[in-house]
Design a protein around this motif. Structure first.
Motif, PDB file in Angstrom:
ATOM      1  N   VAL A 394       0.757  -1.180   0.084  1.00  0.00           N
ATOM      2  CA  VAL A 394       0.023   0.135  -0.028  1.00  0.00           C
ATOM      3  C   VAL A 394       0.817   1.435  -0.057  1.00  0.00           C
ATOM      4  N   PRO A 395       0.743   2.166  -0.967  1.00  0.00           N
ATOM      5  CA  PRO A 395       1.426   3.473  -1.039  1.00  0.00           C
ATOM      6  C   PRO A 395       0.830   4.465   0.221  1.00  0.00           C
ATOM      7  N   PRO A 396       1.720   5.290   0.734  1.00  0.00           N
ATOM      8  CA  PRO A 396       1.184   6.087   1.741  1.00  0.00           C
ATOM      9  C   PRO A 396       0.498   6.968   1.102  1.00  0.00           C
ATOM     10  N   TYR A 397      -0.682   7.448   1.860  1.00  0.00           N
ATOM     11  CA  TYR A 397      -1.685   8.427   1.632  1.00  0.00           C
ATOM     12  C   TYR A 397      -1.531   9.885   2.224  1.00  0.00           C
ATOM     13  N   GLY A 398      -2.078  10.792   1.674  1.00  0.00           N
ATOM     14  CA  GLY A 398      -2.079  12.026   1.898  1.00  0.00           C
ATOM     15  C   GLY A 398      -3.267  12.476   2.934  1.00  0.00           C
ATOM     16  N   THR A 399      -3.490  13.653   3.295  1.00  0.00           N
ATOM     17  CA  THR A 399      -4.604  14.149   4.137  1.00  0.00           C
ATOM     18  C   THR A 399      -5.750  14.206   3.055  1.00  0.00           C
ATOM     19  N   ASP A 400      -5.704  14.427   1.805  1.00  0.00           N
ATOM     20  CA  ASP A 400      -6.557  14.557   0.704  1.00  0.00           C
ATOM     21  C   ASP A 400      -7.332  13.022   0.379  1.00  0.00           C
ATOM     22  N   GLY A 401      -6.871  12.242   1.001  1.00  0.00           N
ATOM     23  CA  GLY A 401      -7.201  10.792   0.597  1.00  0.00           C
ATOM     24  C   GLY A 401      -6.607  10.170  -0.565  1.00  0.00           C
ATOM     25  N   LEU A 402      -5.607  10.675  -1.182  1.00  0.00           N
ATOM     26  CA  LEU A 402      -5.000  10.147  -2.414  1.00  0.00           C
ATOM     27  C   LEU A 402      -3.717   9.774  -1.987  1.00  0.00           C
ATOM     28  N   PRO A 403      -3.303   8.748  -2.756  1.00  0.00           N
ATOM     29  CA  PRO A 403      -1.808   8.289  -2.583  1.00  0.00           C
ATOM     30  C   PRO A 403      -0.836   9.251  -2.688  1.00  0.00           C
ATOM     31  N   ARG A 404       0.238   9.355  -2.412  1.00  0.00           N
ATOM     32  CA  ARG A 404       1.345  10.456  -2.159  1.00  0.00           C
ATOM     33  C   ARG A 404       2.432   9.917  -3.137  1.00  0.00           C
ATOM     34  N   TYR A 405       2.552  10.092  -4.511  1.00  0.00           N
ATOM     35  CA  TYR A 405       3.214   9.765  -5.563  1.00  0.00           C
ATOM     36  C   TYR A 405       4.460  10.990  -5.647  1.00  0.00           C
ATOM     37  N   VAL A 406       5.581  10.520  -6.120  1.00  0.00           N
ATOM     38  CA  VAL A 406       6.720  11.272  -6.498  1.00  0.00           C
ATOM     39  C   VAL A 406       6.763  12.059  -7.780  1.00  0.00           C
ATOM     40  N   THR A 407       6.912  12.981  -7.997  1.00  0.00           N
ATOM     41  CA  THR A 407       7.384  13.249  -9.480  1.00  0.00           C
ATOM     42  C   THR A 407       8.924  13.923  -9.397  1.00  0.00           C
ATOM     43  N   LEU A 408       9.905  13.383  -9.945  1.00  0.00           N
ATOM     44  CA  LEU A 408      11.243  13.743  -9.939  1.00  0.00           C
ATOM     45  C   LEU A 408      11.511  15.092 -10.757  1.00  0.00           C
ATOM     46  N   LYS A 409      12.784  15.688 -10.429  1.00  0.00           N
ATOM     47  CA  LYS A 409      13.243  16.650 -11.065  1.00  0.00           C
ATOM     48  C   LYS A 409      13.697  16.504 -12.494  1.00  0.00           C
ATOM     49  N   ASN A 410      14.189  15.348 -12.911  1.00  0.00           N
ATOM     50  CA  ASN A 410      14.693  14.860 -14.126  1.00  0.00           C
ATOM     51  C   ASN A 410      15.648  15.876 -14.604  1.00  0.00           C
ATOM     52  N   ALA A 411      16.625  16.460 -14.074  1.00  0.00           N
ATOM     53  CA  ALA A 411      17.428  17.404 -14.413  1.00  0.00           C
ATOM     54  C   ALA A 411      18.498  16.801 -15.643  1.00  0.00           C
ATOM     55  N   ALA A 412      18.231  17.585 -16.781  1.00  0.00           N
ATOM     56  CA  ALA A 412      19.113  17.152 -17.917  1.00  0.00           C
ATOM     57  C   ALA A 412      20.621  17.202 -17.780  1.00  0.00           C
ATOM     58  N   VAL A 413      21.320  16.304 -18.394  1.00  0.00           N
ATOM     59  CA  VAL A 413      22.684  16.141 -18.579  1.00  0.00           C
ATOM     60  C   VAL A 413      23.134  16.990 -19.761  1.00  0.00           C
ATOM     61  N   GLU A 414      24.092  17.786 -19.640  1.00  0.00           N
ATOM     62  CA  GLU A 414      24.691  18.639 -20.950  1.00  0.00           C
ATOM     63  C   GLU A 414      24.868  17.817 -22.172  1.00  0.00           C
ATOM     64  N   ARG A 415      24.358  18.080 -23.156  1.00  0.00           N
ATOM     65  CA  ARG A 415      24.869  17.447 -24.359  1.00  0.00           C
ATOM     66  C   ARG A 415      26.011  17.725 -24.787  1.00  0.00           C
ATOM     67  N   LYS A 416      26.831  16.932 -25.654  1.00  0.00           N
ATOM     68  CA  LYS A 416      28.327  16.922 -25.881  1.00  0.00           C
ATOM     69  C   LYS A 416      28.343  16.726 -27.574  1.00  0.00           C
ATOM     70  N   LEU A 417      27.465  16.036 -28.061  1.00  0.00           N
ATOM     71  CA  LEU A 417      27.265  15.847 -29.396  1.00  0.00           C
ATOM     72  C   LEU A 417      26.289  16.654 -30.362  1.00  0.00           C
TER      73      LEU A 417
END
Length: 422
Positions: A394-417
């Protein structure tokens, strides 16, 4: 305490094809294992396309808590794609581009999390790396809701779909039973499964015995016979008062045609399916005159993290961690697979297997798993399937009654090509 020195080279992880409720648990296993070994881990944005486009993500920018939260977050945290690389002979340039990107970023380990086509891609990349004199270790990481990968006892992702399907079948059938006297007589649930009926079979865990739902399961391994199907539905309604049908999207008629052929194809060349439930419902109405309802859960099957199997979540994490262990041990062109030790109690372990024995091979339901009349599962199937849906994650739930899922930053790596031009 000795100082942990960073390992030379980087690891690249990519997600492929349709995601599962637990694929991010595998990602967490990969990243946490890499961090523990002092290896810098990148992820490809939107699967293999990200590698081709040199669109890489630095997972080192994510907090420890964010990576841990992937274990209970559905979807594909870094993005996935349906993009099939052609053969080495047909398009060598794509494989050479991938090696070029890997060389530019000193990527020495490539972990591709997917199914049959992804295993094939990882195998071919291992070969082209050798041919180009680039030291690269390629590891396939198992993932598919269809449970159709060869060698592995089961596929991470399947156990949760199986649990969701069995629960949905059970709950909907209780609804139908309560209304059957004056309303719905037949309920049809359409599930995924192009060539292999594993998901449809999992619905059979919802009941036990001819009078318990599902009363009819339609497998893609069997030819759909209209007369036999209608006779089974009619007999069930007359005996029980109502009938639940679970149908795989991949069922075919005697001419070999999909009942639910949408007339289009996906990026892998597969016929787009969907619509077998309303097709069957129309048949029931026309031939038997019963009132019906049907449902097509589609993406809900593979995104229902709230109903995930604990066993499945644990296995998904374990193969991610094992993939890193395989890579850093110097293995190449292998996949960590699930090995069943016993049914009761259910015990399992992870071992490595050659990609050459997995790539582009499809594991279908054994004949001994399908009931003699073709419409149900056997005791052997139940012994195999039942352990895979055990436990709740079971995922953790928030006070809003919905699961608390994570959204990552997904920081880009500098291109070289230079930009990739397909």
């Amino acid at each position: 305490m000795p100082i942990r020195r960073p390992v030379q080279g980087k690891l690249l992880y990519a997600q492929s094809g349709g995601v599962t409720a637990v694929i991010n648990a595998t990602a967490a296993g990969v990243i946490e294992a890499a961090r523990a070994r002092g290896v810098k881990a990148y992820a490809a944005r939107n699967g293999i396309l990200g590698a081709l486009r040199e669109d890489l993500i630095d997972t080192g920018k994510e907090s420890k808590a964010a990576i841990a939260a992937l274990r209970h977050t559905p979807g594909g945290a870094f993005g996935s794609c349906r993009y099939k690389l052609k053969s080495l002979e047909a398009n060598r340039a794509e494989y050479e581009r991938l090696i070029e990107v890997f060389r530019a970023h000193d990527i020495r380990w490539f972990l591709y999390n997917g199914g049959n086509d992804s295993a094939d891609t990882a195998l071919k990349l291992s070969q082209i790396g050798k041919a180009m004199g680039y030291d690269l270790r390629c590891i396939g990481v198992p993932k598919t809701v269809d449970n159709d990968l060869a060698v592995t006892d089961c596929c991470p992702g399947f156990g949760s779909v199986a649990k969701y399907t069995a629960i949905s079948t059970l709950e909907a059938s209780l609804d139908v039973a309560s209304m059957a006297e004056t309303s719905t007589k037949v309920f049809i649930l359409e599930v995924m499964g192009r060539h292999a009926g594993w998901i449809a079979a999992a619905a059979g865990l919802a009941g036990n015995g001819p009078d318990e739902a599902p009363h009819v399961i339609l497998f893609p391994e069997n030819v759909f016979e209209e007369a036999a199907f209608l006779a089974k539905v009619k007999a069930t309604v007359e005996r029980v008062g109502w009938c639940t049908v679970v149908a795989s999207e991949g069922i075919r008629n005697s001419a070999g045609q999909f009942l639910a052929d949408a007339g289009t194809h996906d990026a892998f060349g597969h016929v787009q399916l969907g619509g077998v439930a309303p097709t069957l419902a129309a048949l029931v109405k026309q031939k038997l005159g019963y009132k019906y309802h049907w449902a097509l859960p589609d993406y809900l099957q593979r995104s229902a993290r709230h109903a995930a199997s604990k066993v499945d979540a644990e296995q998904a994490y374990a193969v991610g961690k094992a993939a890193v262990d395989c890579a850093l041990a110097g293995m190449n062109a292998v996949m960590p697979v699930i090995v069943r030790i016993s049914d009761a109690p259910y015990r399992w372990k992870v071992e490595s297997a050659p990609l050459a024995k997995i790539a582009n091979r499809e594991k279908k339901m054994p004949k001994g798993f399908i009931a003699r009349d073709g419409f149900g599962i056997t005791a052997a199937a139940r012994r195999y399937l039942a352990p895979l849906i055990q436990g709740e994650a079971v995922p953790p739930y928030g006070t809003d009654g919905l699961p608390r899922y994570v959204t990552l930053k997904n920081a880009a790596v500098e291109r070289k090509l230079p930009a990739w031009r397909p």
